[in-house]
Design a protein around this motif. Structure first.
Motif, PDB file in Angstrom:
ATOM      1  N   GLY A   6      10.814  51.694  59.767  1.00 64.05           N
ATOM      2  CA  GLY A   6      10.214  52.630  58.829  1.00 64.05           C
ATOM      3  C   GLY A   6       8.756  52.919  59.134  1.00 64.05           C
ATOM      4  N   THR A   7       8.352  54.141  58.863  1.00 62.88           N
ATOM      5  CA  THR A   7       6.958  54.550  59.032  1.00 62.88           C
ATOM      6  C   THR A   7       6.579  55.399  57.820  1.00 62.88           C
ATOM      7  N   GLN A   8       5.412  55.120  57.260  1.00 66.75           N
ATOM      8  CA  GLN A   8       4.981  55.764  56.013  1.00 66.75           C
ATOM      9  C   GLN A   8       4.404  57.145  56.290  1.00 66.75           C
ATOM     10  N   VAL A   9       4.874  58.122  55.536  1.00 68.62           N
ATOM     11  CA  VAL A   9       4.309  59.475  55.561  1.00 68.62           C
ATOM     12  C   VAL A   9       3.792  59.780  54.150  1.00 68.62           C
ATOM     13  N   THR A  10       2.532  60.143  54.060  1.00 68.59           N
ATOM     14  CA  THR A  10       1.918  60.480  52.785  1.00 68.59           C
ATOM     15  C   THR A  10       1.319  61.870  52.879  1.00 68.59           C
ATOM     16  N   VAL A  11       1.748  62.747  51.979  1.00 71.97           N
ATOM     17  CA  VAL A  11       1.257  64.122  51.958  1.00 71.97           C
ATOM     18  C   VAL A  11       0.457  64.323  50.674  1.00 71.97           C
ATOM     19  N   SER A  37       7.466  55.399  64.756  1.00 69.01           N
ATOM     20  CA  SER A  37       6.006  55.532  64.714  1.00 69.01           C
ATOM     21  C   SER A  37       5.644  56.971  64.401  1.00 69.01           C
ATOM     22  N   GLY A  38       4.347  57.193  64.150  1.00 66.93           N
ATOM     23  CA  GLY A  38       3.861  58.551  63.966  1.00 66.93           C
ATOM     24  C   GLY A  38       3.542  58.930  62.535  1.00 66.93           C
ATOM     25  N   GLY A  39       3.808  58.052  61.593  1.00 68.62           N
ATOM     26  CA  GLY A  39       3.498  58.361  60.212  1.00 68.62           C
ATOM     27  C   GLY A  39       1.999  58.365  59.964  1.00 68.62           C
ATOM     28  N   GLY A  40       1.618  58.842  58.772  1.00 68.18           N
ATOM     29  CA  GLY A  40       0.212  58.867  58.434  1.00 68.18           C
ATOM     30  C   GLY A  40      -0.033  59.672  57.186  1.00 68.18           C
ATOM     31  N   LEU A  41      -1.296  59.966  56.959  1.00 68.08           N
ATOM     32  CA  LEU A  41      -1.726  60.752  55.797  1.00 68.08           C
ATOM     33  C   LEU A  41      -2.077  62.159  56.258  1.00 68.08           C
ATOM     34  N   VAL A  42      -1.529  63.153  55.581  1.00 69.12           N
ATOM     35  CA  VAL A  42      -1.781  64.541  55.943  1.00 69.12           C
ATOM     36  C   VAL A  42      -1.865  65.380  54.676  1.00 69.12           C
TER      37      VAL A  42
END
Length: 123
Positions: free
Chosen positions: A116-121, A6-11
């Motif tokens: 899996g957790t999505q990270v978007t930069v 957990s913990g992914g997101g848009l940054v």
């Protein structure tokens, strides 16, 4: 062992995120833990690993100095603190558990994987 990331997101670029991976049972301290990432059309790649004792850590050159892996055995959780994020860090991040005494970088050396957790930069 079952793993839940957990913990992914848009940054925005330059920002930070902390990923967590919780294990399902109390034998967590017996596992070496790793983080990998994968983008569409590419192979899953090694990001970081931490030994069972937490004494040894290993990082891919692309994240060294920006990412920190740690573990909290009391909480059966491994963390990935990601700072100074770049657009090229965008990926689905996976945590994994293995039984090696060292910190492996190869996928087959890990026996359990999280979802899996999505990270978007963004730039």
């Amino acid at each position: 062992v079952q793993l839940q990331a957990s913990g992914g997101g848009l940054v925005q670029a330059g920002g930070s995120l902390r990923l967590s991976c919780a294990a399902s049972d109390g034998t967590f301290s017996n596992y070496v833990m790793g983080w990998f990432r994968q983008t569409s059309g590419k192979e899953r790649e090694f990001v970081a690993a931490i030994s069972r004792s937490a004494i040894i850590t290993d990082y891919a050159d692309s994240v060294k100095g920006r990412f920190t892996i740690s573990r909290g055995d009391a909480k059966n959780t491994v963390y990935l603190q990601m700072n100074s994020l770049k657009p090229e860090d965008t990926a689905v991040y996976y945590c994994a558990a293995g039984s090696r005494w060292y910190t492996p970088r190869l996928l087959y050396e890990y026996s359990s994987w999280g979802q899996g957790t999505q990270v978007t930069v963004s730039s």
